[in-house]
Design an enzyme around this catalytic site. Structure first.
Site, PDB file in Angstrom:
ATOM      1  N   ARG A  23       0.853  -1.194   0.000  1.00  0.00           N
ATOM      2  CA  ARG A  23       0.000   0.000   0.000  1.00  0.00           C
ATOM      3  C   ARG A  23       0.885   1.239   0.000  1.00  0.00           C
ATOM      4  O   ARG A  23       1.944   1.252   0.614  1.00  0.00           O
ATOM      5  CB  ARG A  23      -0.877  -0.038   1.257  1.00  0.00           C
ATOM      6  CG  ARG A  23      -1.911   1.027   1.348  1.00  0.00           C
ATOM      7  CD  ARG A  23      -2.857   0.772   2.525  1.00  0.00           C
ATOM      8  NE  ARG A  23      -3.733  -0.349   2.224  1.00  0.00           N
ATOM      9  CZ  ARG A  23      -4.126  -1.268   3.099  1.00  0.00           C
ATOM     10  NH1 ARG A  23      -3.725  -1.198   4.349  1.00  0.00           N
ATOM     11  NH2 ARG A  23      -4.918  -2.250   2.732  1.00  0.00           N
ATOM     12  N   ASP A 105       0.028  -7.882   8.868  1.00  0.00           N
ATOM     13  CA  ASP A 105      -1.387  -8.260   8.864  1.00  0.00           C
ATOM     14  C   ASP A 105      -2.169  -7.895  10.113  1.00  0.00           C
ATOM     15  O   ASP A 105      -3.271  -7.372  10.008  1.00  0.00           O
ATOM     16  CB  ASP A 105      -1.572  -9.764   8.601  1.00  0.00           C
ATOM     17  CG  ASP A 105      -0.716 -10.274   7.462  1.00  0.00           C
ATOM     18  OD1 ASP A 105      -0.740  -9.659   6.389  1.00  0.00           O
ATOM     19  OD2 ASP A 105       0.003 -11.270   7.650  1.00  0.00           O
ATOM     20  N   ASP A 107      -3.788  -6.082  13.143  1.00  0.00           N
ATOM     21  CA  ASP A 107      -4.110  -4.688  13.400  1.00  0.00           C
ATOM     22  C   ASP A 107      -4.908  -4.613  14.692  1.00  0.00           C
ATOM     23  O   ASP A 107      -5.574  -5.578  15.082  1.00  0.00           O
ATOM     24  CB  ASP A 107      -4.965  -4.103  12.273  1.00  0.00           C
ATOM     25  CG  ASP A 107      -4.289  -4.197  10.911  1.00  0.00           C
ATOM     26  OD1 ASP A 107      -3.184  -3.672  10.774  1.00  0.00           O
ATOM     27  OD2 ASP A 107      -4.880  -4.802   9.987  1.00  0.00           O
TER      28      ASP A 107
END
Length: 175
Positions: A23, A105, A107
């Site tokens: 991202r 991954d 969060d």
């Protein structure tokens, strides 16, 4: 380590364990930059996903990156309070291209009342198998989840009362 200069506009890039770009956040204004921490601000910026999708953030945000811990924190200023999105990942690095980290991954979403929820454990389990995360990385990440929860409950670092508001006021001076 090099670090971005206060007032500069940088790109933030997250990668996956296998080195693939995950991202990209198009712009973040640096409010504080040292070799140990970077605090930035942005508002309604474009985000590019690895699959080509793009989306725009919905609100102002204060971003906290550390070179000493395996997480980063984004404080989002919404009408009903400050929400936090915490990414478990490597400490940041910085070069002339961007501030970078590896996203692992897991969060944690923190609500204005400081309750929180651990997210994406299924994604972590899948990617751990697909990308062969070393056992040491998993141990570090589990410890970092505990450390991050401790910061949240103790109102430490970016969770300290007034932290996001203070840096948001600084951000407004650069806009």
């Amino acid at each position: 380590m090099r670090f971005p200069q206060t007032g500069s506009n940088i790109i933030v890039q997250s990668y996956k364990h296998n080195g693939i770009l995950h991202r990209v956040w198009e712009e973040t204004i640096i409010l504080k930059g040292t070799s140990h921490e970077v605090i930035g601000g942005n508002d309604r910026i474009m985000v590019q996903e690895s699959d080509g999708r793009q989306w725009r953030t919905r609100e102002p945000a204060i971003c906290y990156f550390t070179a000493d811990h395996w997480f980063n924190v984004i404080g989002m200023l919404r009408n009903d309070g400050i929400y936090y999105y915490c990414n478990l990942g490597t400490p940041f690095t910085y070069d002339e291209e961007a501030l970078k980290y590896i996203d692992y991954d897991l969060d944690i979403k923190v609500f204005p009342d400081k309750t929180y929820k651990l997210l994406d454990e299924d994604e972590f389990t899948l990617h751990k198998q697909q990308m062969n995360y070393p056992e040491e990385v998993e141990i570090i990440l589990r410890r970092s989840v505990d450390e991050l929860i401790s910061w949240i409950t103790q109102k430490k670092g970016p969770f300290e009362p007034g932290f996001v508001e203070y840096w948001y006021e600084r951000f407004l001076q650069y806009r």
